[in-house]
Design a protein around this motif. Sequence first.
Motif, mmCIF file in Angstrom:
data_model
loop_
_atom_site.group_PDB
_atom_site.id
_atom_site.type_symbol
_atom_site.label_atom_id
_atom_site.label_comp_id
_atom_site.label_asym_id
_atom_site.label_seq_id
_atom_site.Cartn_x
_atom_site.Cartn_y
_atom_site.Cartn_z
ATOM 1 N N THR A 1 92.282 6.165 -64.387
ATOM 2 C CA THR A 1 93.162 5.042 -64.666
ATOM 3 C C THR A 1 93.177 4.724 -66.141
ATOM 4 O OG1 THR A 1 91.374 3.461 -64.286
ATOM 5 C CG2 THR A 1 92.778 4.017 -62.403
ATOM 6 N N THR A 2 94.267 4.143 -66.596
ATOM 7 C CA THR A 2 94.412 3.666 -67.957
ATOM 8 C C THR A 2 95.010 2.271 -67.860
ATOM 9 O OG1 THR A 2 96.681 4.336 -68.335
ATOM 10 C CG2 THR A 2 94.995 6.036 -68.613
ATOM 11 N N PRO A 3 95.048 1.506 -68.944
ATOM 12 C CA PRO A 3 95.597 0.150 -68.877
ATOM 13 C C PRO A 3 97.068 0.095 -68.468
ATOM 14 C CG PRO A 3 94.276 0.443 -70.861
ATOM 15 C CD PRO A 3 94.435 1.802 -70.236
ATOM 16 N N THR A 4 97.836 1.167 -68.699
ATOM 17 C CA THR A 4 99.275 1.072 -68.476
ATOM 18 C C THR A 4 99.802 1.982 -67.372
ATOM 19 O OG1 THR A 4 99.626 2.718 -70.227
ATOM 20 C CG2 THR A 4 99.739 0.392 -70.859
ATOM 21 N N TYR A 5 99.023 2.953 -66.933
ATOM 22 C CA TYR A 5 99.511 3.842 -65.891
ATOM 23 C C TYR A 5 98.344 4.435 -65.126
ATOM 24 C CZ TYR A 5 98.788 6.795 -70.007
ATOM 25 O OH TYR A 5 98.264 7.359 -71.132
ATOM 26 N N GLN A 6 98.645 4.929 -63.956
ATOM 27 C CA GLN A 6 97.639 5.528 -63.085
ATOM 28 C C GLN A 6 97.954 7.007 -62.898
ATOM 29 O OE1 GLN A 6 97.496 4.755 -58.718
ATOM 30 N NE2 GLN A 6 95.503 3.826 -59.190
ATOM 31 N N THR B 1 103.894 31.255 -68.343
ATOM 32 C CA THR B 1 105.121 31.214 -69.129
ATOM 33 C C THR B 1 106.186 30.454 -68.349
ATOM 34 O OG1 THR B 1 104.607 33.390 -70.068
ATOM 35 C CG2 THR B 1 106.846 32.595 -70.323
ATOM 36 N N ASN B 2 106.670 29.340 -68.920
ATOM 37 C CA ASN B 2 107.670 28.505 -68.247
ATOM 38 C C ASN B 2 107.256 28.214 -66.800
ATOM 39 O OD1 ASN B 2 109.512 28.354 -70.450
ATOM 40 N ND2 ASN B 2 110.138 30.458 -70.009
ATOM 41 N N TYR B 3 106.043 27.747 -66.655
ATOM 42 C CA TYR B 3 105.412 27.558 -65.350
ATOM 43 C C TYR B 3 104.926 26.117 -65.247
ATOM 44 C CZ TYR B 3 101.378 28.042 -62.123
ATOM 45 O OH TYR B 3 100.446 27.880 -61.131
ATOM 46 N N GLY B 4 105.178 25.483 -64.100
ATOM 47 C CA GLY B 4 104.921 24.062 -63.947
ATOM 48 C C GLY B 4 103.458 23.666 -63.941
ATOM 49 N N ILE B 5 103.095 22.751 -64.831
ATOM 50 C CA ILE B 5 101.766 22.144 -64.862
ATOM 51 C C ILE B 5 101.945 20.679 -64.479
ATOM 52 C CG2 ILE B 5 99.740 21.641 -66.272
ATOM 53 C CD1 ILE B 5 100.417 24.111 -67.932
ATOM 54 N N CYS B 6 101.237 20.248 -63.439
ATOM 55 C CA CYS B 6 101.583 19.007 -62.742
ATOM 56 C C CYS B 6 100.530 17.911 -62.871
ATOM 57 C CB CYS B 6 101.775 19.296 -61.257
ATOM 58 S SG CYS B 6 102.767 20.742 -60.904
ATOM 59 N N ALA B 7 101.015 16.697 -62.726
ATOM 60 C CA ALA B 7 100.182 15.507 -62.561
ATOM 61 C C ALA B 7 101.044 14.490 -61.824
ATOM 62 C CB ALA B 7 99.719 14.954 -63.901
ATOM 63 N N THR B 8 100.393 13.479 -61.273
ATOM 64 C CA THR B 8 101.134 12.410 -60.606
ATOM 65 C C THR B 8 100.930 11.127 -61.393
ATOM 66 O OG1 THR B 8 100.768 13.496 -58.481
ATOM 67 C CG2 THR B 8 101.514 11.207 -58.429
ATOM 68 N N LEU B 9 102.009 10.571 -61.888
ATOM 69 C CA LEU B 9 101.968 9.394 -62.749
ATOM 70 C C LEU B 9 102.571 8.205 -62.006
ATOM 71 C CD1 LEU B 9 101.442 8.228 -65.596
ATOM 72 C CD2 LEU B 9 103.711 9.039 -66.246
ATOM 73 N N ASN B 10 101.722 7.203 -61.756
ATOM 74 C CA ASN B 10 102.163 6.021 -61.014
ATOM 75 C C ASN B 10 102.876 6.399 -59.712
ATOM 76 O OD1 ASN B 10 101.102 4.372 -62.988
ATOM 77 N ND2 ASN B 10 103.040 4.152 -64.084
ATOM 78 N N GLY B 11 102.296 7.388 -59.017
ATOM 79 C CA GLY B 11 102.823 7.782 -57.714
ATOM 80 C C GLY B 11 103.978 8.760 -57.747
ATOM 81 N N LYS B 12 104.421 9.172 -58.938
ATOM 82 C CA LYS B 12 105.539 10.107 -59.054
ATOM 83 C C LYS B 12 105.060 11.423 -59.676
ATOM 84 C CE LYS B 12 109.088 6.549 -59.752
ATOM 85 N NZ LYS B 12 110.158 6.071 -60.663
ATOM 86 N N PHE B 13 105.497 12.529 -59.090
ATOM 87 C CA PHE B 13 105.114 13.832 -59.618
ATOM 88 C C PHE B 13 105.793 14.083 -60.960
ATOM 89 C CE2 PHE B 13 104.133 14.655 -55.125
ATOM 90 C CZ PHE B 13 102.862 15.219 -55.275
ATOM 91 N N VAL B 14 105.006 14.610 -61.892
ATOM 92 C CA VAL B 14 105.519 15.028 -63.198
ATOM 93 C C VAL B 14 105.213 16.514 -63.348
ATOM 94 C CG1 VAL B 14 105.456 14.723 -65.693
ATOM 95 C CG2 VAL B 14 105.067 12.758 -64.182
ATOM 96 N N VAL B 15 106.220 17.289 -63.724
ATOM 97 C CA VAL B 15 106.045 18.723 -63.926
ATOM 98 C C VAL B 15 106.623 19.102 -65.288
ATOM 99 C CG1 VAL B 15 106.489 21.033 -63.046
ATOM 100 C CG2 VAL B 15 106.292 19.116 -61.444
ATOM 101 N N LYS B 16 105.796 19.672 -66.136
ATOM 102 C CA LYS B 16 106.260 20.220 -67.405
ATOM 103 C C LYS B 16 105.916 21.705 -67.425
ATOM 104 C CE LYS B 16 107.522 16.221 -69.189
ATOM 105 N NZ LYS B 16 108.941 15.872 -69.373
ATOM 106 N N ALA B 17 106.803 22.500 -67.997
ATOM 107 C CA ALA B 17 106.609 23.946 -68.016
ATOM 108 C C ALA B 17 106.600 24.450 -69.459
ATOM 109 C CB ALA B 17 107.713 24.641 -67.222
ATOM 110 N N PRO B 18 105.440 24.415 -70.115
ATOM 111 C CA PRO B 18 105.374 24.908 -71.499
ATOM 112 C C PRO B 18 105.754 26.380 -71.587
ATOM 113 C CG PRO B 18 103.173 24.575 -70.593
ATOM 114 C CD PRO B 18 104.130 23.985 -69.611
ATOM 115 N N ASP B 19 106.211 26.777 -72.756
ATOM 116 C CA ASP B 19 106.634 28.172 -72.942
ATOM 117 C C ASP B 19 105.469 29.137 -72.766
ATOM 118 O OD1 ASP B 19 109.372 27.668 -73.471
ATOM 119 O OD2 ASP B 19 108.847 26.994 -75.480
ATOM 120 N N TRP B 20 104.258 28.690 -73.099
ATOM 121 C CA TRP B 20 103.062 29.515 -72.872
ATOM 122 C C TRP B 20 101.866 28.580 -72.758
ATOM 123 C CZ3 TRP B 20 98.215 30.833 -74.778
ATOM 124 C CH2 TRP B 20 97.671 32.058 -74.338
#
Length: 235
Positions: free
Chosen positions: A4-9, A56-75
């Motif tokens: 947890t952090t002060p502004t998001y979970q 490569t362009n592959y999803g790295i995930c976390a859940t922020l305040n109950g919502k899935f976040v997926v970012k796919a860095p180039d490498w």
Amino acid sequence: MLATTPTYQITWEKLPDDFVLPDDPVDNINQPTLAAALTESLQLAGKLPETALTTTNYGICATLNGKFVVKAPDWAYIPHITVKRSEVERSYTPRLQGEIPALVLEFLSETEGGEYSIKETYPPGKFFYYEQILQIPSYGIFDLETGTLELYCLGENKRYKLESANEEGRFWLPEMQLFLGVWQGKRDNRDGYWLRWWDLDENLLLWGTERVEQEQQRAERLAAQLRAAGIEPEE
């Protein structure tokens, strides 16, 4: 697993099988080639353990305040996964399925990709996501056209700090025990700037074609030495 952090979970959850991953086209035709070259030299040098993962362009995930976040860095380089590779075919959730990536790289292109975005609201920007959510130790932004590499590393305050390269223009990555830097030359019919690895002794980690060329040169030198000694080398 929860943080947890002060502004998001933040929670670390497996991406559902029916989650629709973004299918964005690659911004630049050279990006997959650059990514493949980074992985190839690591593998050939024995610097890629069986439990490590490069993506490569592959999803790295976390859940922020109950919502899935997926970012796919180039490498990206993940030092150790704790699950079977079949479990991370579509995406990867750090802490749940293994370690946090040690390094992510984004390759700049003509398309605005938000590599510097510190947007905190959903969906968060890349810079904010890598720094504050995933807390990846090193984040590199590479401009293919100019050969400029910016490397940001997490400081004690858990904020990214722009690092300075050494005299050779390279950056030391303690998590990988390697230098990362820019090299100019030709591979796969592309003449331009590349990202390359150097070891602690400043030896360049070679690509497969370079290794073959090196062996050919060694064989030619040996043959010349034998002929100079009056011995005709065997074919």
